[in-house]
Design a protein around this motif. Structure first.
Motif, short mmCIF file in Angstrom:
data_model
loop_
_atom_site.label_atom_id
_atom_site.label_comp_id
_atom_site.label_asym_id
_atom_site.label_seq_id
_atom_site.Cartn_x
_atom_site.Cartn_y
_atom_site.Cartn_z
N LEU A 186 0.83 -1.20 0.00
CA LEU A 186 0.00 0.00 0.00
C LEU A 186 0.87 1.26 0.00
N LEU A 187 1.91 1.27 0.82
CA LEU A 187 2.82 2.42 0.85
C LEU A 187 3.53 2.58 -0.50
N LEU A 188 3.90 1.46 -1.12
CA LEU A 188 4.54 1.53 -2.43
C LEU A 188 3.58 2.07 -3.48
N VAL B 87 4.24 5.44 -5.63
CA VAL B 87 4.24 5.51 -7.10
C VAL B 87 3.26 6.58 -7.58
N ILE B 88 2.07 6.60 -7.01
CA ILE B 88 1.08 7.63 -7.39
C ILE B 88 1.61 9.02 -7.08
N ASP B 89 2.21 9.17 -5.92
CA ASP B 89 2.76 10.47 -5.52
C ASP B 89 3.88 10.93 -6.45
N VAL B 90 4.78 10.03 -6.80
CA VAL B 90 5.89 10.40 -7.69
C VAL B 90 5.36 10.74 -9.08
N TRP B 91 4.42 9.97 -9.58
CA TRP B 91 3.84 10.30 -10.89
C TRP B 91 3.13 11.65 -10.85
N TRP C 116 9.09 5.03 5.52
CA TRP C 116 8.20 4.11 6.24
C TRP C 116 8.21 2.73 5.60
N MET C 117 8.14 2.69 4.28
CA MET C 117 8.11 1.41 3.58
C MET C 117 9.41 0.63 3.81
N ALA C 118 10.54 1.29 3.68
CA ALA C 118 11.83 0.62 3.87
C ALA C 118 11.99 0.12 5.30
N LEU C 119 11.59 0.92 6.27
CA LEU C 119 11.72 0.51 7.66
C LEU C 119 10.83 -0.68 7.98
#
Length: 177
Positions: free
Chosen positions: A25-27, A31-35, A61-64
């Motif tokens: 979900l964070l990913l 992706v939506i945010d970067v686009w 957050w996703m990496a952690l």
């Protein structure tokens, strides 16, 4: 496999199931945010300035949180060269020792991360003007989930019928039953 090892493994996979969904979900949001950031910067000239900051916090957050997934699949760093050359009883104790060392590290990270997040509530983000404590709380949360995974995997390593053969992914896939 003993009941304790089997229960620990099942709980570890359940926790990991939830963490993996949160990371996906964070990913997706990242992706939506970067686009959106690319669109408003190069195609549609809108004054949206939040995309960079949001992307940074989503990625952290996703990496952690993904660290605990690596622990569940035994994809964390281990001393494989030494580990695979030891006899089974020593491998079991070395695996448990890795779990205890990891637990101590993430326990300390959790403890100090709480203070870090608490101090963050006194500072605000540049774009959102929201307390940084919300973003910083990913550190103690991820450390807590990592501690839970390490405790469960440590129970599995200690009580499993056979000693682990590797410190890599075989545990979550059923290789050290």
């Amino acid at each position: 496999m003993s009941d304790v090892a089997l229960s620990a493994k099942r709980w570890s996979l359940r926790v990991n199931w939830l963490v993996e969904r949160v990371c996906v979900l964070l990913l997706l949001l990242l992706v939506i945010d970067v686009w959106l950031g690319v669109l408003v910067r190069y195609i549609i000239p809108l004054p949206l300035t939040f995309t960079e900051e949001l992307a940074r916090y989503l990625m952290i957050w996703m990496a952690l949180l993904a660290v605990s997934s690596g622990i569940a699949y035994r994809e964390h760093i281990g001393v494989e060269f030494l580990f695979e050359r030891l006899p089974a009883p020593l491998r079991r104790w070395l695996a448990v020792a890795f779990d205890v060392i990891g637990f101590a590290f993430f326990g300390a990270l959790f403890w100090y991360g709480l203070g870090f997040a608490e101090k963050g509530f006194g500072r605000v983000t540049m774009i959102y003007a929201m307390p940084k404590g919300y973003a910083f709380s990913g550190v103690p949360l991820a450390a807590l989930v990592a501690c839970i995974q390490l405790a469960l995997m440590g129970l599995h390593d200690f009580f499993a019928a056979r000693a682990p053969e590797a410190v890599a992914a075989r545990v979550a896939q059923g290789g050290s039953e």
